[in-house]
Design an enzyme around this catalytic site. Structure first.
Site, PDB file in Angstrom:
ATOM      1  CG  ASP A   1       2.980  13.532  13.633  1.00 19.03           C
ATOM      2  OD1 ASP A   1       3.113  14.928  13.406  1.00 19.03           O
ATOM      3  OD2 ASP A   1       3.192  12.643  12.869  1.00 19.03           O
TER       4      ASP A   1
ATOM      5  CG  LEU B   1      -1.841  -1.152   1.351  1.00 18.31           C
ATOM      6  CD1 LEU B   1      -2.658  -0.953   2.651  1.00 18.31           C
ATOM      7  CD2 LEU B   1      -2.913  -1.263   0.239  1.00 18.31           C
ATOM      8  N   GLY B   2       2.097   1.231   0.645  1.00 14.97           N
ATOM      9  CA  GLY B   2       3.024   2.304   0.593  1.00 14.97           C
ATOM     10  C   GLY B   2       4.277   1.852   1.372  1.00 14.97           C
ATOM     11  CB  ALA B   3       7.695   1.870   0.644  1.00  9.37           C
TER      12      ALA B   3
ATOM     13  CE  LYS C   1       3.222   1.540  10.901  1.00 23.69           C
ATOM     14  NZ  LYS C   1       3.335   2.511  12.081  1.00 23.69           N
TER      15      LYS C   1
ATOM     16  N   GLY D   1      10.550   5.532   5.344  1.00 21.62           N
ATOM     17  CA  GLY D   1      11.921   5.414   5.549  1.00 21.62           C
ATOM     18  C   GLY D   1      12.045   4.291   6.719  1.00 21.62           C
ATOM     19  CG  MET D   2      11.483   4.513  10.316  1.00 21.88           C
ATOM     20  SD  MET D   2      13.122   4.442  10.875  1.00 21.88           S
ATOM     21  CE  MET D   2      13.942   5.877  11.214  1.00 21.88           C
ATOM     22  N   GLY D   3       9.476   1.593   7.225  1.00 21.56           N
ATOM     23  CA  GLY D   3       8.805   0.319   7.094  1.00 21.56           C
ATOM     24  C   GLY D   3       7.759   0.263   5.634  1.00 21.56           C
TER      25      GLY D   3
END
Length: 352
Positions: free
Chosen positions: A144, A28-30, A50, A32-34
């Site tokens: 956040d 579904l998406g990438a 994730k 920097g951490m996973g």
């Protein structure tokens, strides 16, 4: 556009086939951490999973932060979030699975269709006030809240991405001098006293988010995150174009002093009067259909790291100095994935 499947070379070929018992069907998406994958439970329920990159799985501090993210997400009621279905922060590749929730983020909706009309902005404010009440009463501060971390689901807004949230009883603390977030949606105390950030910071972020939702821009804007940080700490918010019925409420949310901001319960009382005795039922945008286009990676508490409010999500490093010197000492290091940026800190998996 269909989901991106694992077959191939490069980074995609390194994706695991399973996270626990869940077969990972597509990316579904990438970030920097996973990576966030589409998966299905044994009953056929769609999940967003994730999976942490292998290199971060070896970092004890990252594991501690990921463990904290899972714990924070599990504490909060699924009525206002993407509920955690399963997780294994101790595995060789830590992972977390939540329900997949169709629908765009506020950032995506505003970019695609423009600002929300006043009545929908009021409805959004009411839903987010309820969400913050739910988050805060279990002892979690999100830290956040921003347009790319709120889904416009059919039954009301959902707050996602607890990657840098902190339970009040957590013993894990940010490293000295480290401060993480998205400057246009951070409260003044996040720049000045990051170790002492409390629930009022989320209320400030809510005020900034509502400005973005109703006008298409943030109350503090610049191409430079340093300047935005200075504006947040020192300058008055630009509230031009905010609906009249929300203006006093947003002004109170954006008070520089945390003690001057309303609680979520107080916000709900005010918004009840604004909406009247018979508010309309929640009406989200048409859900995205994964078979017709790439499902958005925001169905997990690790949503898209989009640009919002004119400034990209930023990893900023600062001390606890007075505000003018603080800005001079800040270091911004945007991490980019394609055309998008993400905010990253230790256990945070921004953008997936």
């Amino acid at each position: 556009m269909p989901p991106v499947h694992r077959a191939g070379t490069g980074a995609e070929s390194k994706d695991p086939e399973y996270a626990g018992q869940y077969r990972l069907e597509a990316r579904l998406g990438a970030g920097g951490m996973g990576v966030v994958h589409l998966a299905r439970s044994a009953s056929g329920r769609r999940l967003a999973v994730k999976v942490v990159h292998a290199e971060y799985a070896e970092d004890p501090e990252f594991r501690a932060r990921f463990r904290q993210e899972v714990a924070a997400a599990r504490r909060v009621s699924g009525a206002f979030t993407a509920p955690v279905v399963d997780a294994d922060p101790e595995g060789s590749r830590p992972w977390m699975a939540t329900l997949y929730i169709p629908g765009p983020t506020i950032a995506e909706h505003v970019k695609r269709s423009g600002p929300l009309p006043p009545d929908e902005t009021v409805q959004l404010a009411a839903g987010l006030a309820e969400a913050l009440r739910d988050i805060h009463r279990v002892g979690v501060v999100h830290r956040d809240l921003k347009p790319s971390n709120v889904l416009l689901a059919a039954d009301g807004p959902k707050v996602i991405d607890f990657g840098i949230s902190r339970p009040s009883d957590s013993e894990l603390r940010t490293e000295t001098g480290q401060l993480i977030g998205t400057p246009p949606f951070m409260a003044p105390e996040q720049f000045q006293r990051p170790r002492a950030v409390g629930p009022a910071a989320d209320v400030f972020a809510l005020g900034s988010l509502l400005v973005h939702a109703s006008t298409g821009r943030g109350p503090f804007e610049s191409e430079s995150p340093y300047i935005v940080a200075y504006q947040v700490v020192h300058d008055e918010a630009d509230l031009a174009g905010v609906p009249d019925e929300l203006l006093p409420l947003i002004q109170r949310c954006l008070a520089k002093n945390p003690e001057d901001r309303p609680t979520p319960d107080a916000l709900m009382t005010v918004l009840r009067a604004v909406r009247g005795p018979h508010p309309p039922a929640p009406r989200g945008p048409v859900p995205l259909v994964p078979q017709q286009r790439t499902p958005e990676p925001h169905s997990l508490p690790g949503g898209r790291g989009e640009q919002a409010g004119g400034v990209t999500d930023t990893h900023v490093k600062a001390g606890s100095e007075p505000a003018p010197r603080l800005i001079e000492g800040m270091k911004a290091e945007p991490e980019r994935v394609g055309d998008e940026a993400e905010s990253v800190l230790g256990g945070s998996v921004g953008g997936g």
